[in-house]
Design a protein around this motif. Structure first.
Motif, PDB file in Angstrom:
ATOM      1  N   THR A 312       0.853  -1.188   0.000  1.00 24.48           N
ATOM      2  CA  THR A 312       0.000   0.000   0.000  1.00 24.48           C
ATOM      3  C   THR A 312       0.892   1.242   0.000  1.00 24.48           C
ATOM      4  O   THR A 312       2.011   1.226   0.521  1.00 24.48           O
ATOM      5  CB  THR A 312      -0.922   0.027   1.230  1.00 24.48           C
ATOM      6  OG1 THR A 312      -0.138   0.224   2.414  1.00 24.48           O
ATOM      7  CG2 THR A 312      -1.707  -1.276   1.351  1.00 24.48           C
ATOM      8  N   GLY A 313       0.385   2.309  -0.598  1.00 21.70           N
ATOM      9  CA  GLY A 313       1.186   3.520  -0.708  1.00 21.70           C
ATOM     10  C   GLY A 313       2.439   3.284  -1.527  1.00 21.70           C
ATOM     11  O   GLY A 313       3.511   3.846  -1.257  1.00 21.70           O
ATOM     12  N   GLY A 319       7.484   2.964  -0.383  1.00 24.63           N
ATOM     13  CA  GLY A 319       6.622   1.986  -1.041  1.00 24.63           C
ATOM     14  C   GLY A 319       7.147   1.604  -2.412  1.00 24.63           C
ATOM     15  O   GLY A 319       7.219   0.408  -2.752  1.00 24.63           O
ATOM     16  N   ASP A 337      -2.399   2.561  -4.368  1.00 26.96           N
ATOM     17  CA  ASP A 337      -2.065   3.938  -3.996  1.00 26.96           C
ATOM     18  C   ASP A 337      -3.243   4.845  -4.327  1.00 26.96           C
ATOM     19  O   ASP A 337      -3.985   4.586  -5.288  1.00 26.96           O
ATOM     20  CB  ASP A 337      -0.813   4.419  -4.741  1.00 26.96           C
ATOM     21  CG  ASP A 337      -0.147   5.610  -4.058  1.00 26.96           C
ATOM     22  OD1 ASP A 337       0.924   5.413  -3.452  1.00 26.96           O
ATOM     23  OD2 ASP A 337      -0.705   6.718  -4.125  1.00 26.96           O
ATOM     24  N   ASP A 363      -7.670   3.740  -1.312  1.00 27.08           N
ATOM     25  CA  ASP A 363      -7.723   4.636  -0.161  1.00 27.08           C
ATOM     26  C   ASP A 363      -7.712   3.763   1.081  1.00 27.08           C
ATOM     27  O   ASP A 363      -8.719   3.150   1.441  1.00 27.08           O
ATOM     28  CB  ASP A 363      -8.994   5.493  -0.213  1.00 27.08           C
ATOM     29  CG  ASP A 363      -9.122   6.438   0.978  1.00 27.08           C
ATOM     30  OD1 ASP A 363      -8.232   6.425   1.855  1.00 27.08           O
ATOM     31  OD2 ASP A 363     -10.108   7.193   1.033  1.00 27.08           O
ATOM     32  N   ASN A 390       2.341   0.185   3.980  1.00 30.67           N
ATOM     33  CA  ASN A 390       3.292   1.293   3.925  1.00 30.67           C
ATOM     34  C   ASN A 390       2.621   2.660   3.892  1.00 30.67           C
ATOM     35  O   ASN A 390       3.208   3.644   4.329  1.00 30.67           O
ATOM     36  CB  ASN A 390       4.179   1.127   2.686  1.00 30.67           C
ATOM     37  CG  ASN A 390       4.944   2.388   2.357  1.00 30.67           C
ATOM     38  OD1 ASN A 390       5.923   2.722   3.020  1.00 30.67           O
ATOM     39  ND2 ASN A 390       4.496   3.113   1.331  1.00 30.67           N
ATOM     40  N   ALA A 391       1.396   2.740   3.383  1.00 31.67           N
ATOM     41  CA  ALA A 391       0.748   4.041   3.183  1.00 31.67           C
ATOM     42  C   ALA A 391       0.699   4.827   4.492  1.00 31.67           C
ATOM     43  O   ALA A 391       0.340   4.290   5.546  1.00 31.67           O
ATOM     44  CB  ALA A 391      -0.664   3.843   2.636  1.00 31.67           C
ATOM     45  N   VAL A 413      -5.451   7.309   8.273  1.00 36.73           N
ATOM     46  CA  VAL A 413      -4.482   6.779   7.315  1.00 36.73           C
ATOM     47  C   VAL A 413      -3.420   5.928   8.011  1.00 36.73           C
ATOM     48  O   VAL A 413      -3.195   4.769   7.666  1.00 36.73           O
ATOM     49  CB  VAL A 413      -3.814   7.918   6.524  1.00 36.73           C
ATOM     50  CG1 VAL A 413      -2.728   7.365   5.590  1.00 36.73           C
ATOM     51  CG2 VAL A 413      -4.846   8.694   5.732  1.00 36.73           C
ATOM     52  N   ILE A 493       7.308  12.404   1.487  1.00 37.38           N
ATOM     53  CA  ILE A 493       6.304  12.579   2.527  1.00 37.38           C
ATOM     54  C   ILE A 493       6.420  13.948   3.177  1.00 37.38           C
ATOM     55  O   ILE A 493       5.436  14.519   3.653  1.00 37.38           O
ATOM     56  CB  ILE A 493       6.409  11.457   3.590  1.00 37.38           C
ATOM     57  CG1 ILE A 493       5.185  11.490   4.521  1.00 37.38           C
ATOM     58  CG2 ILE A 493       7.697  11.583   4.385  1.00 37.38           C
ATOM     59  CD1 ILE A 493       5.143  10.333   5.508  1.00 37.38           C
TER      60      ILE A 493
END
Length: 572
Positions: A312-313, A319, A337, A363, A390-391, A413, A493
């Motif tokens: 994820t992400g 990611g 993602d 999401d 990972n998101a 999140v 990020i």
């Protein structure tokens, strides 16, 4: 379902054969090991008989079959001939699919590697029983090149195979079976093999034939291992490795492709006997899938082979780096993602480095969306072997500055995204029964308090504790859980992080300042990705990555009060 019994003669001995299911269907021939009888297959046979013609037989010297007059009657060539005799009797016009376990596998290899075996055997699924000829060459290679790794393998397998030496001792082995093991067997199954007795559940039967079966080892082990024969085969073989096998180590199959060019490898989270007595549906599904692919001519190098990894992400940063690290090892990588275009770019890069990539919009804060994503991945690619949650998003602000809306966004999140992923994919992994690994991205902030990271640090500390709890829960299912705790890593990020109590212009200026600081630190996401790959391989529980992450974790253990005082300091 009705079980039909017949007798087939081979080498002058009667073999008790048991059939169920429609003979018009494909025939699956199940071969039991030592000290079992055909009863050990009850669960798997009942499952497969729904759409297969299932045949079992008591091997010579066991159950209701005849007993050889002396040790020579247990030689491998006779055991292999028994398999062909049963196959010819129950399916004279079509090749059979052989499934074998323990010594059933050892003797079935004799038939599978016989000249022109592919004319009578359509496929072979083997569990916990190598070809003694292949094993002989495996041992020779390790004695010829005694590297530390090879010596360790020989030592480990020697310890696992202690009983083989005991079986060669005159008088002692039969006496031990009669006086102790027969009574202790239920406890061995319960305590060592994780098999829970239940009404109607098949158990290996220990009668006089268990003592006679010791001759299997005496007649074949030393002669074959001393003078192994070249035994290749063109039969499609599915090797099912039992992850918690106490007797047969997984490294015994290293180099098996030399003898078996049409080899498929699978793993089941089971002990030596629980694979048959507790994981019957899992094994039956593996057999059903393999026989179907063989019949369709798709057994060799299927298009969707290789470890399946979901990230994820995965559209950028850690990611993306993790996706590429797994892809370089030949893995299939599914990238989810919020930014589909970024996910597609990662998938494309995965293909360029030797893997296969698939991109999906996702999401992680939406539980229903995560459930739907997991079901779609399972339907289109299978249940993943590895999940990387990972998101995440960054946010800075003191507790009193951080609004309820900002708290909600961070927790949705960073925490709920991990919860949703663990629940959706952890359920699939558990139901599949083949183990797996879940990686959760926490942070050094999980154990490094800071007055300006109230929401972010709280979310990451929760992920760290969630990982500890989940690790304990999923361990019996063979699913590992690792929490990765990076420190300052140069990813984007920082450009999407938010800050409490700042105007839009101040937000932009702060993002620029923090991004430059992280860039000067210069720690690349590829190093975090390497630690993630290593954690999956080693099963390490908590992985601090950067120097500051390692130092903070150590200091938190040695002097937590010092960390708390440091948290009061003003930071940029």
């Amino acid at each position: 379902m009705t079980i039909r019994r017949r007798t087939v003669h081979s080498g002058g001995l009667p073999l008790a054969v048991f059939e169920e299911g429609d003979p018009a269907n494909q025939t699956v021939l199940l071969v039991h090991g030592y000290p079992d009888t055909h009863v050990v297959w009850d669960d798997i046979a009942a499952d497969l008989a729904v759409d297969h013609h299932v045949v079992r037989y008591d091997v010579r010297g066991a159950g209701e079959s005849g007993v050889p007059a002396d040790r020579s009657g247990y030689r491998l060539e006779l055991l292999g001939a028994d398999l062909f005799a049963v196959a010819d009797a129950v399916s004279p016009d079509r090749p059979v699919h052989v499934v074998a376990h323990d010594w059933g596998s050892v003797q079935s290899w004799e038939a599978v590697t016989a000249p022109a075996a592919e004319r009578r055997i359509a496929s072979y699924t083997t569990m916990s029983g190598p070809s003694l000829d292949h094993l002989g060459f495996w041992m020779r290679e390790r004695f010829r090149r005694p590297t530390p790794r090879h010596l360790r393998q020989l030592l480990v397998q020697g310890v696992h195979s202690w009983y083989i030496t005991a079986f060669h001792l005159p008088f002692l082995a039969p006496a031990t079976w009669r006086l102790w093991l027969a009574r202790a067997w239920p406890r061995v199954l319960r305590d060592l093999e994780a098999v829970t007795p239940r009404p109607g559940h098949p158990q290996p039967t220990l009668r006089q034939d268990a003592v006679r079966g010791i001759e299997l080892y005496r007649a074949n082990m030393r002669p074959t291992l001393r003078r192994p024969r070249e035994r290749p085969t063109e039969v499609p073989v599915q090797l099912v490795t039992l992850a918690r096998d106490h007797y047969v180590s997984e490294f015994l199959s290293e180099g098996l492709e030399r003898w078996v060019p049409r080899l498929t490898r699978r793993t089941v989270n089971a002990t030596h006997w629980s694979a048959l007595l507790e994981k019957g549906p899992v094994v039956a599904d593996l057999v059903r899938d393999f026989t179907a692919r063989v019949e369709a001519g798709q057994d060799h190098a299927p298009p969707e082979s290789g470890q399946l990894v979901v990230i994820t992400g995965g559209g950028s940063g850690i990611g993306r780096a993790t996706a590429l690290a797994f892809a370089e090892q030949g893995s299939r990588v599914v990238v989810g993602d919020l930014d589909l275009a970024s996910a597609e770019r990662t998938a494309h890069l995965c293909a360029l480095v030797g893997g296969r990539g698939h991109a999906y919009p996702l999401d992680v804060s939406d539980g229903a969306a995560m459930d739907a994503f997991a079901q779609q991945v399972a339907a289109e690619h299978g249940v993943p072997d590895v999940l990387v949650n990972n998101a995440g998003i960054g946010h800075s602000g003191t507790f009193l500055q951080t609004t309820e809306k900002e708290w909600q966004r961070v927790l949705d999140v960073n925490l709920w995204g991990v919860i949703h992923g663990c629940r959706a994919f952890g359920t699939l992994m558990t139901e599949r029964g083949e183990g797996g690994h879940i990686v959760n991205l926490a942070s050094a902030a999980a154990y490094l308090p800071s007055k300006v990271l109230a929401a972010y640090a709280t979310s990451k500390a929760a992920v760290l504790m969630l990982s500890d709890c989940l690790r304990a829960e999923l361990a019996p299912a063979g699913i590992g859980v690792s929490a990765i705790c990076p420190g300052i890593v140069n990813t984007n990020i920082t450009r999407t992080s938010t800050f409490s109590g700042l105007t839009a212009d101040q937000q932009a200026a702060k993002q620029e300042k923090v991004s430059k600081m992280y860039a000067r630190r210069g720690f690349p996401p590829e190093k975090v990705a390497a630690e993630i790959v290593r954690a999956v391989r080693t099963g390490k529980a908590v992985v601090p990555v950067t120097f500051e992450a390692k130092a903070a974790r150590l200091l938190g253990r040695l002097s937590p009060g010092l960390l708390r005082r440091a948290a009061r300091l003003d930071v940029g």
